[in-house]
Design an enzyme around this catalytic site. Structure first.
Site, PDB file in Angstrom:
ATOM      1  N   ASP A 245       0.863  -1.175   0.000  1.00  0.00           N
ATOM      2  CA  ASP A 245       0.000   0.000   0.000  1.00  0.00           C
ATOM      3  C   ASP A 245       0.906   1.234   0.000  1.00  0.00           C
ATOM      4  OD1 ASP A 245      -2.322   1.686   0.425  1.00  0.00           O
ATOM      5  OD2 ASP A 245      -1.726   1.786   2.529  1.00  0.00           O
TER       6      ASP A 245
ATOM      7  N   ASP B 111      -0.063   5.063   0.822  1.00  0.00           N
ATOM      8  CA  ASP B 111      -0.225   6.080   1.854  1.00  0.00           C
ATOM      9  C   ASP B 111      -0.138   5.499   3.256  1.00  0.00           C
ATOM     10  OD1 ASP B 111      -0.629   7.741  -0.265  1.00  0.00           O
ATOM     11  OD2 ASP B 111      -2.767   8.046   0.069  1.00  0.00           O
TER      12      ASP B 111
END
Length: 270
Positions: free
Chosen positions: A18, A20
């Site tokens: 991922d 952020d």
């Protein structure tokens, strides 16, 4: 592209990150919006609305209805925009995101590469941002949201899955099928409960600085939980210095501490 054509066996694992608050600290969407505002691509009011929406979406989570709203907001934001204008923002956006890469994440990337695993960013952010950032970090590639184009201009429609929630899994499975990856042997890293589908799609899920709901889920299921620190200036200098090469290397620090254990920091088991 088949596993045979890539020279890989059907059991080759990969590692999926991922973006952020996992690979980087903070929000890539906010950084992109700032540069788009400075370039005159979005008005001030729309920028403020997008910034507030990005914060609420990331920190409060999202229902299916909210996810639908965010998807439509992302698509409408680029509708009518030239792809060349969006790509031009990368000259400012990518270096700023590299400055926010977590040092432990860089260590992980090195370890996965040393183990022969391909590495990918998986994010709802536009593929036009995700892929250049992944390549700048020496990763194999990026999986991001694709918007439909006609004559180089965004139409406001999707060209593939919205890479959020179940959409991340759809994109990962498509990549695995074409490249011969074994998801059961693969790794995934995220901070958010919204990425449970992504984490549950692989054999080695890892919660990184997890929100409260993901932390509870990870504890119940005995998943590794690690705490990544903020970026360091040393990592920034090292990364920017080697951004044009594949072998971006960072060492000399622990990967992360097992959350809640009274022991010295240790590496995630491989």
């Amino acid at each position: 592209m088949s596993a045979a054509s890539t020279g890989r066996s059907a059991s080759t694992p990969a590692a999926f990150f991922d973006l952020d608050r996992t690979l980087i600290s903070g929000s890539s969407a906010f950084t992109l919006a700032i540069q788009a505002r400075r370039a005159g691509l979005i008005p001030t009011l729309e920028f403020a609305q997008d910034a507030a929406g990005a914060v609420a979406f990331k920190f409060l989570g999202a229902s299916d209805d909210t996810s639908e709203q965010v998807r439509e907001r992302i698509l409408s934001a680029v509708s009518g925009m030239r792809r060349a204008d969006l790509l031009a923002l990368n000259a400012e956006v990518v270096p700023r995101l590299i400055e926010r890469v977590r040092p432990e994440a860089m260590r992980l990337l090195d370890r996965h590469r040393d183990a022969g695993r391909d590495t990918y960013i998986v994010s709802a952010a536009p593929i036009e941002l995700v892929e250049p950032l992944a390549h700048a970090l020496g990763m194999t590639g990026g999986i991001g949201t694709r918007s439909a184009l006609v004559d180089g201009v965004y139409t406001g429609d999707l060209d593939g899955p919205f890479v959020y929630g179940a959409g991340k899994v759809e994109a990962m499975r498509s990549l695995a099928a074409s490249n011969g990856y074994d998801l059961a042997g693969s790794y995934a890293y995220s901070d958010s409960v919204s990425d449970l589908p992504m984490l549950e799609a692989v054999g080695h899920p890892v919660a990184v600085n997890p929100d409260s709901r993901l932390e509870r889920h990870a504890r119940v299921n005995a998943w590794p939980i690690v705490i990544f620190s903020q970026r360091t200036k040393w990592v920034v200098r090292r990364t920017l210095g080697g951004v044009a090469t594949v072998g971006v290397g960072v060492g000399g620090f622990a990967l992360g501490a097992r959350f809640g254990r009274r022991r010295a920091p240790r590496l995630v088991p491989w």
